[in-house]
Scaffold this motif. Sequence first.
Motif, PDB file in Angstrom:
ATOM      1  N   GLU A  35       1.153  -1.384   0.415  1.00  0.00           N
ATOM      2  CA  GLU A  35       0.224   0.238  -0.069  1.00  0.00           C
ATOM      3  C   GLU A  35       0.614   1.035   0.154  1.00  0.00           C
ATOM      4  N   TRP A  36       2.023   1.205   0.075  1.00  0.00           N
ATOM      5  CA  TRP A  36       2.993   2.123  -0.190  1.00  0.00           C
ATOM      6  C   TRP A  36       2.672   3.003  -0.461  1.00  0.00           C
ATOM      7  N   LYS A  37       2.420   4.540  -0.629  1.00  0.00           N
ATOM      8  CA  LYS A  37       2.345   5.602  -1.339  1.00  0.00           C
ATOM      9  C   LYS A  37       4.163   6.444  -1.836  1.00  0.00           C
ATOM     10  N   SER A  38       4.110   7.096  -2.542  1.00  0.00           N
ATOM     11  CA  SER A  38       5.989   7.414  -2.883  1.00  0.00           C
ATOM     12  C   SER A  38       5.519   8.912  -3.289  1.00  0.00           C
ATOM     13  N   ILE A  39       6.395   9.956  -3.237  1.00  0.00           N
ATOM     14  CA  ILE A  39       6.188  10.830  -3.130  1.00  0.00           C
ATOM     15  C   ILE A  39       7.703  10.877  -4.769  1.00  0.00           C
ATOM     16  N   GLU A  40       7.412  12.102  -5.359  1.00  0.00           N
ATOM     17  CA  GLU A  40       8.637  13.367  -5.577  1.00  0.00           C
ATOM     18  C   GLU A  40       9.165  13.295  -4.941  1.00  0.00           C
ATOM     19  N   LYS A  41      10.746  12.975  -5.551  1.00  0.00           N
ATOM     20  CA  LYS A  41      12.184  13.048  -4.894  1.00  0.00           C
ATOM     21  C   LYS A  41      12.814  13.720  -5.971  1.00  0.00           C
ATOM     22  N   GLU A  42      13.516  15.061  -5.495  1.00  0.00           N
ATOM     23  CA  GLU A  42      14.191  15.725  -6.743  1.00  0.00           C
ATOM     24  C   GLU A  42      16.062  14.466  -6.307  1.00  0.00           C
ATOM     25  N   ASN A  43      15.984  14.080  -7.153  1.00  0.00           N
ATOM     26  CA  ASN A  43      18.004  13.013  -7.393  1.00  0.00           C
ATOM     27  C   ASN A  43      18.021  11.950  -6.468  1.00  0.00           C
TER      28      ASN A  43
ATOM     29  N   ILE B 132      10.795   0.795  -0.672  1.00  0.00           N
ATOM     30  CA  ILE B 132      12.169   1.741   0.398  1.00  0.00           C
ATOM     31  C   ILE B 132      13.265   2.251   0.552  1.00  0.00           C
ATOM     32  N   PHE B 133      14.158   1.652  -1.040  1.00  0.00           N
ATOM     33  CA  PHE B 133      15.780   1.575  -0.984  1.00  0.00           C
ATOM     34  C   PHE B 133      15.548   2.386  -1.558  1.00  0.00           C
ATOM     35  N   TYR B 134      16.167   3.507  -1.489  1.00  0.00           N
ATOM     36  CA  TYR B 134      16.554   4.810  -1.991  1.00  0.00           C
ATOM     37  C   TYR B 134      17.817   5.415  -2.559  1.00  0.00           C
ATOM     38  N   VAL B 135      18.011   5.537  -3.787  1.00  0.00           N
ATOM     39  CA  VAL B 135      19.498   5.790  -3.957  1.00  0.00           C
ATOM     40  C   VAL B 135      19.288   7.339  -4.516  1.00  0.00           C
ATOM     41  N   ILE B 136      20.840   8.137  -3.927  1.00  0.00           N
ATOM     42  CA  ILE B 136      20.449   9.513  -4.471  1.00  0.00           C
ATOM     43  C   ILE B 136      22.007   9.491  -5.210  1.00  0.00           C
ATOM     44  N   LYS B 137      21.040  10.912  -6.704  1.00  0.00           N
ATOM     45  CA  LYS B 137      22.796  10.783  -7.078  1.00  0.00           C
ATOM     46  C   LYS B 137      23.208  12.258  -7.616  1.00  0.00           C
TER      47      LYS B 137
END
Length: 211
Positions: A54-62, A100-105
């Motif tokens: 049910e996870w909701k995602s938001i737009e995340k810069e980079n 919920i595994f985030y990668v920052i670029k």
Amino acid sequence: MIAATKKPTENYNSGFQLKGGSISPTQIYKRLVAYFMSFKKLPRDAVGAYLLKEWKSIEKENIVLVDETMLPEIFRIHAESFDSETQKKLQKSSKKLRKIFYVIKSRDKIAGYCTYYLKPELSFKGLKKKSVIQSIAIDKKFRGMGYGKKLLEESIKEMKLNGIASVLLYVNVINTPAIKLYEKMSFQVIKEIEEVCGKQEKCYLMELKLT
Ligand SMILES: CC(C)(COP(=O)(O)OP(=O)(O)OC[C@H]1O[C@@H](n2cnc3c(N)ncnc32)[C@H](O)[C@@H]1OP(=O)(O)O)[C@@H](O)C(=O)NCCC(=O)NCCS
């Protein structure tokens, strides 16, 4: 499936080889405890999997979600700071906990990653959703440039949106850069624990309350 092709007797023998005394009573006890613990985790994992669906995602810069092609670079960044044993956990998380595994670029380069797992707690008051930071690391080349803070800020926004009541983490007491980062994000030390961050190592359990 591998498990389905195994004969029941093979499973039995690999678990409790009593004949010939190859497994001591202490080992049997330890295995029983391990089985019991994994059994105890089943409902928690099932609720965690449901919450993730049910996870909701938001737009995340980079910041993007992990995919298989990123893993070699993530493992390289991970290896700069941690031992190889935890890499297996990361690989598992990249499939199971992808949301919920985030990668920052930084442009097209991977600057770091942060991964969480969900820890629902059932009490008489109802279901309390908590999450735990499983691993976070920034490539050495990109440290001290605000990437770690940005990664936490953005992912924690998403935690709030999904009704997570608090974020927990374990950090080695000697890991000053990480502790400073967490304090900056308003995490607080709950207690000091031994043997979680490694043999004879002490670490803090820290928490950020979101509600
Ligand atoms: C901990 C880590 C993720 C921080 O990431 P980072 O991108 O370098 O951190 P940021 O640049 O976003 O810094 C944010 C804040 O953290 C603190 N901080 C970061 N590096 C620090 C250092 N070397 N010494 C002291 N404080 C530090 C500062 O308060 C900083 O805020 P400021 O720049 O306004 O002073 C990074 O050092 C890392 O990957 N370490 C190895 C892996 C690790 O230890 N992970 C944590 C496991 S629990």
